[in-house]
Scaffold this active site. Sequence first.
Site, PDB file in Angstrom:
ATOM      1  N   LYS A   1       3.898  43.211  63.802  1.00 50.68           N
ATOM      2  CA  LYS A   1       2.633  43.556  64.237  1.00 50.68           C
ATOM      3  C   LYS A   1       2.273  42.625  65.640  1.00 50.68           C
ATOM      4  O   LYS A   1       2.285  42.744  66.724  1.00 50.68           O
ATOM      5  CB  LYS A   1       1.348  43.773  63.668  1.00 50.68           C
ATOM      6  CG  LYS A   1       1.362  44.791  62.594  1.00 50.68           C
ATOM      7  CD  LYS A   1      -0.106  44.882  61.933  1.00 50.68           C
ATOM      8  CE  LYS A   1       0.002  45.883  60.913  1.00 50.68           C
ATOM      9  NZ  LYS A   1      -1.319  46.144  59.912  1.00 50.68           N
TER      10      LYS A   1
ATOM     11  N   HIS B   1      23.377  66.533  44.796  1.00 50.98           N
ATOM     12  CA  HIS B   1      24.572  66.633  45.551  1.00 50.98           C
ATOM     13  C   HIS B   1      24.713  65.675  46.737  1.00 50.98           C
ATOM     14  O   HIS B   1      25.567  65.786  47.647  1.00 50.98           O
ATOM     15  CB  HIS B   1      24.675  68.105  46.064  1.00 50.98           C
ATOM     16  CG  HIS B   1      24.772  69.041  45.091  1.00 50.98           C
ATOM     17  ND1 HIS B   1      25.742  69.620  44.234  1.00 50.98           N
ATOM     18  CD2 HIS B   1      23.652  69.748  44.400  1.00 50.98           C
ATOM     19  CE1 HIS B   1      25.298  70.509  43.325  1.00 50.98           C
ATOM     20  NE2 HIS B   1      24.131  70.453  43.423  1.00 50.98           N
TER      21      HIS B   1
ATOM     22  N   GLU C   1       4.885  48.153  49.297  1.00 51.44           N
ATOM     23  CA  GLU C   1       3.739  47.301  49.938  1.00 51.44           C
ATOM     24  C   GLU C   1       2.824  46.341  48.786  1.00 51.44           C
ATOM     25  O   GLU C   1       2.467  45.105  49.288  1.00 51.44           O
ATOM     26  CB  GLU C   1       2.826  48.108  50.774  1.00 51.44           C
ATOM     27  CG  GLU C   1       2.577  47.383  52.041  1.00 51.44           C
ATOM     28  CD  GLU C   1       1.657  48.293  53.047  1.00 51.44           C
ATOM     29  OE1 GLU C   1       0.800  48.689  52.684  1.00 51.44           O
ATOM     30  OE2 GLU C   1       2.146  48.146  54.426  1.00 51.44           O
TER      31      GLU C   1
HETATM   32  O1  LIG Z   1      -5.356  52.150  58.139  1.00 47.99           O
HETATM   33  P1  LIG Z   1      -4.752  51.288  59.118  1.00 47.99           P
HETATM   34  O2  LIG Z   1      -5.506  49.961  59.118  1.00 47.99           O
HETATM   35  O3  LIG Z   1      -4.621  51.896  60.276  1.00 47.99           O
HETATM   36  O4  LIG Z   1      -3.546  50.607  58.333  1.00 47.99           O
HETATM   37  C1  LIG Z   1      -2.403  51.624  57.985  1.00 47.99           C
HETATM   38  C2  LIG Z   1      -1.556  50.953  57.369  1.00 47.99           C
HETATM   39  O5  LIG Z   1      -0.901  49.805  57.896  1.00 47.99           O
HETATM   40  C3  LIG Z   1      -1.018  48.795  56.879  1.00 47.99           C
HETATM   41  O6  LIG Z   1      -1.771  47.811  56.989  1.00 47.99           O
HETATM   42  C4  LIG Z   1       0.322  48.068  56.882  1.00 47.99           C
HETATM   43  O7  LIG Z   1       0.607  47.681  58.268  1.00 47.99           O
HETATM   44  C5  LIG Z   1      -1.176  49.320  55.556  1.00 47.99           C
HETATM   45  O8  LIG Z   1      -1.154  48.697  54.546  1.00 47.99           O
HETATM   46  C6  LIG Z   1      -1.806  50.537  55.890  1.00 47.99           C
HETATM   47  O9  LIG Z   1      -1.757  51.713  54.832  1.00 47.99           O
END
Ligand SMILES: O=P(O)(O)OC[C@H]1O[C@](O)(CO)[C@@H](O)[C@@H]1O
Length: 465
Positions: free
Chosen positions: A432, A318, A289
């Site tokens: 998202k 393995h 990321e």
């Molecule tokens: O702590 P949050 O805001 O729920 O995010 C969880 C995870 O989602 C992300 O934003 C990626 O979608 C990550 O960078 C982060 O660790």
Amino acid sequence: MNKALQIDFNNMLQENVPCGITREEIAAAKARIPEIHRGVEAKRRENTWRDLPFNQDKIVADIQKEAKRINDNYENFVVFGIGGSALGSKALFTALKHIRYNELPREKRGGARFYVLDNIDPDSINGLLDIIDPAKTVFHVITKSGNTVETVTQFMVALDLIKNRIGEHYTDNIILTTDKENGNIKRIADEHGFKAFVVPDGVGGRFSVLCPVGLVSAAVLNIDIAALLKGAGDMDKICSNPNLEENPAYMYAMLYYLAMKKGINISVMMPYADALLNTAEWYAQLWAESLGKKFGLDGSIVHAGQTPVRAVGVTDQHSQVQLYTEGPADKIICFIEVANFRTQLTIPHAPIDMHEASYLYGQTFNKLIASELRGTEYAVTQGGKMNMRITLNELDAYAYGALLFFLEMATAACGEFLQIDAFDQPGVEAGKIATYALMGREGYEEKAAELSAQAEKDAAFVYSF
Ligand SMILES: O=P(O)(O)OC[C@H]1O[C@](O)(CO)[C@@H](O)[C@@H]1O
């Protein structure tokens, strides 16, 4: 530092593996170290994860108090979170606790059973609920943004179970860790009086293991937090050194960067300890990321990054090592060794005739796993693949804090070499937003229409049975 950690980069060099880095390439890249150092240090103010080893005494005291309340009164502790809000807890748990912790009797555990749920797989959620009594459980909901749909829905599950069952005192069974002012969860914490911890400003999810995101779990697990933070703090000092020869994070970042420039696009982390497999998982998010970016800092399209792969020795010898030795030279394998396991285990003399294997009698599993690591390292090097080795003298809280911080510093420095922003994650947003649209969230109607207008699938390429 008392030799808790040793990092050996020799097999990254061309003199040991043909695809490796030449001394000339190192000399040329070394000229960039002052610039890299300026970049890393200039971000120190905004990247407050650098300060976590040093500035949390008061928070840790509060965390310890809460952990005591939990361990004194409850049987289970469940972390709800995802990505950086879960992986650090998982990594700490498996690295530093008994490998069968939850199955140990309470007096040996010394605290509540520990679970991390970092998915919304209905079977996983149900599976956990099948084995815990919610009334005897504290749920720790962790989300920095306060808006992550996976965590918010898990929170709803906890609320549903707890509020309906326990009624008035339901806030005792849920604690929250989130941003100090933004997001849904903060508002809910304030309105309903849940115990809440803060993810400090400037601490992104994947760099948050050493703040309450990971430390609450550590405290409930009776991990030595002072030693963990001391290891990290000592590593911060080492990795603040502007000299490449004394700064292992800069060397790691530089060699991996030079490898990426040669098209070596896979970063395998292969600990020879089951306890560290979740650390490889934690690293996978950190490396992927942070460095996987379309745009450089100057706005140009760079498509940077390196795909992390988790493996564990000896198990994956393995399954994957055949590929590592004979397949394409497109990966770096980082072996992690634990020099002194917590257990010294002798291979017994077999009470039946096993004379072909009798050379093993009376030797130790410790020597066997160490020999298998060296053997694999040799085979991979002979196969011409770049590799390196991190050795932890012991897998204790001090060394582990140092290891995590080293990897965070190496990631930050590699972002500087690549000239990308290692601290954002714009590429996660598209998925998202599409999910919000598909779940009917208000304001996402246009995206929903766009999704349903997608071209029909060609049935010739769909097989159904
Ligand atoms: O702590 P949050 O805001 O729920 O995010 C969880 C995870 O989602 C992300 O934003 C990626 O979608 C990550 O960078 C982060 O660790």
